[in-house]
Design an enzyme around this catalytic site. Structure first.
Site, PDB file in Angstrom:
ATOM      1  N   TRP A 154      -2.028 -24.568 -19.195  1.00 40.75           N
ATOM      2  CA  TRP A 154      -2.584 -24.263 -20.510  1.00 40.75           C
ATOM      3  C   TRP A 154      -1.560 -23.523 -21.368  1.00 40.75           C
ATOM      4  CZ3 TRP A 154      -5.031 -25.916 -24.191  1.00 40.75           C
ATOM      5  CH2 TRP A 154      -5.837 -25.195 -25.071  1.00 40.75           C
ATOM      6  N   GLU A 194     -11.403 -21.441 -12.044  1.00 42.16           N
ATOM      7  CA  GLU A 194     -11.963 -20.254 -12.670  1.00 42.16           C
ATOM      8  C   GLU A 194     -13.448 -20.061 -12.355  1.00 42.16           C
ATOM      9  OE1 GLU A 194     -10.377 -17.954 -13.963  1.00 42.16           O
ATOM     10  OE2 GLU A 194      -8.582 -18.652 -14.999  1.00 42.16           O
ATOM     11  N   ARG A 221     -10.609 -29.043 -13.267  1.00 43.59           N
ATOM     12  CA  ARG A 221     -10.409 -28.536 -11.901  1.00 43.59           C
ATOM     13  C   ARG A 221     -11.719 -27.992 -11.328  1.00 43.59           C
ATOM     14  NH1 ARG A 221      -6.207 -23.936 -13.826  1.00 43.59           N
ATOM     15  NH2 ARG A 221      -5.512 -25.730 -15.042  1.00 43.59           N
ATOM     16  N   LYS A 250     -19.537 -21.866 -18.320  1.00 44.83           N
ATOM     17  CA  LYS A 250     -19.598 -23.328 -18.206  1.00 44.83           C
ATOM     18  C   LYS A 250     -18.813 -23.813 -16.996  1.00 44.83           C
ATOM     19  CE  LYS A 250     -15.232 -23.916 -19.733  1.00 44.83           C
ATOM     20  NZ  LYS A 250     -14.125 -24.671 -19.159  1.00 44.83           N
TER      21      LYS A 250
END
Length: 335
Positions: free
Chosen positions: A12, A279, A253, A189
């Site tokens: 990112w 995450e 991921r 999310k």
């Protein structure tokens, strides 16, 4: 042209460095990892996990904080959530008063239940900390595929400043004053995406995924409203927008890790196979703790925690979700 420093040279951070350089800014990309700095310097056309992307030679890659933080106009945090606090603390001596920082990472610190902008602001109280979030896979942003995001900041001036720096013909940026709502949507999310991936791994269909996504955003919204956020935020890019892309994309991921778990892998095996920071695994416990703190029911988040950390059978978890006490869809609607 502005001087922009990106802290974190993962997929990112590297994608945003490419974007910002293409937008005419002078970009410095920092990494704590010597191997990462060396790889990006020697092979800028062969970036790990970013096929087809090229890091411009104009981007200065360094592992030195002093070089990276030499009076930038904007600092972009893209550090993985478990390392945000230590990175902010290590950078503190070079951060000037009023420095604008935008957190582009997604997550909640497990030990404190604080969002990443809260963590950064706690370590750097003299900085002006904002957030950038939305449905934005690095693999696509790095190749100039049309994308939209949202910036949240304390003031409209700061939000507009960041918006102008990032805005391109293929990267459209909106503004929103609801920093907390943007962060909660972008973080939790990932937990819902794990559940969606598990459903795929179990061989369930589109109906199941649609149910998880719809009820998932309802859970996130309930928590957000209890924490003082605006419902409209969760209907936007950092809410339903980010949820859609993370639950459905091959780039996700979190969805991919969930798929592996649904296929029979343990959480540890799935994370090792994905070989990137997942995450949602780090956010799951914090999301559950927040739900208990604010008295909000989050059954999907609860079942994900049981599957991840207590080795509950994923198929049983799905059954338990479906067999809960019957209820109405929206408690704010009256007959």
């Amino acid at each position: 042209m502005y001087n922009v420093t990106v802290l974190g040279a993962g997929t990112w951070g590297t994608a945003l460095a490419i974007l910002l350089c293409n937008n005419g800014h002078k970009v410095t990309l920092w990494s704590k990892l010597e191997k990462e700095v060396e790889a990006l310097t020697k092979n800028p056309k062969e970036i790990k996990n970013l096929p087809g992307a090229k890091l411009q030679r104009e981007v200065f890659v360094t592992g030195d904080f002093k070089e990276a933080l030499s009076e930038p106009d904007l600092i972009v945090f893209t550090v993985a959530s478990p390392f945000v606090r230590e990175t902010a603390a290590a950078a503190k001596k070079w951060i000037r008063d009023g420095q604008i920082i935008v957190n582009a990472g997604k997550g909640i610190e497990e030990s404190t239940m604080k969002t990443l902008t809260e963590v950064i602001a706690e370590e750097l109280p003299h900085a002006d900390v904002a957030v950038l979030s939305g449905p934005s896979h690095a693999e696509e942003v790095s190749r100039g595929i049309p994308t939209t995001c949202v910036v949240g900041a304390k003031t409209k001036k700061t939000a507009t400043f960041i918006q102008d720096i990032f805005m391109t013909e293929f990267f459209r940026v909106y503004t929103n004053p609801d920093i907390m709502g943007i962060e909660l949507g972008g973080s939790i999310k990932n937990v819902i995406a794990l559940a969606a991936g598990v459903a795929d791994g179990l061989g369930f269909g589109d109906n199941t995924k649609a149910a998880l996504m719809t009820r998932g955003i309802a859970e996130i919204m309930r928590l957000g409203i209890a924490m003082g956020c605006r419902a409209e935020t969760f209907a936007g890019l950092s809410g339903i927008g980010d949820l859609i892309v993370t639950c459905t994309s091959r780039h996700s991921r979190n969805r991919n890790a969930g798929y592996l778990i649904g296929s029979g892998r343990t959480m540890e095996e799935a994370m090792k196979e994905v070989n990137q920071v997942v995450e949602g695994v780090y956010c799951a416990k914090a999301a559950l703790a927040l739900s208990k703190k604010y008295g909000v029911q989050m059954p999907i988040v609860e079942q994900v925690n049981l599957v991840l950390f207590e080795h509950k059978d994923p198929r049983t978890a799905v059954s338990d979700l479906l067999l809960r006490d019957r209820t109405i869809e929206n408690h704010s609607l009256e007959w």
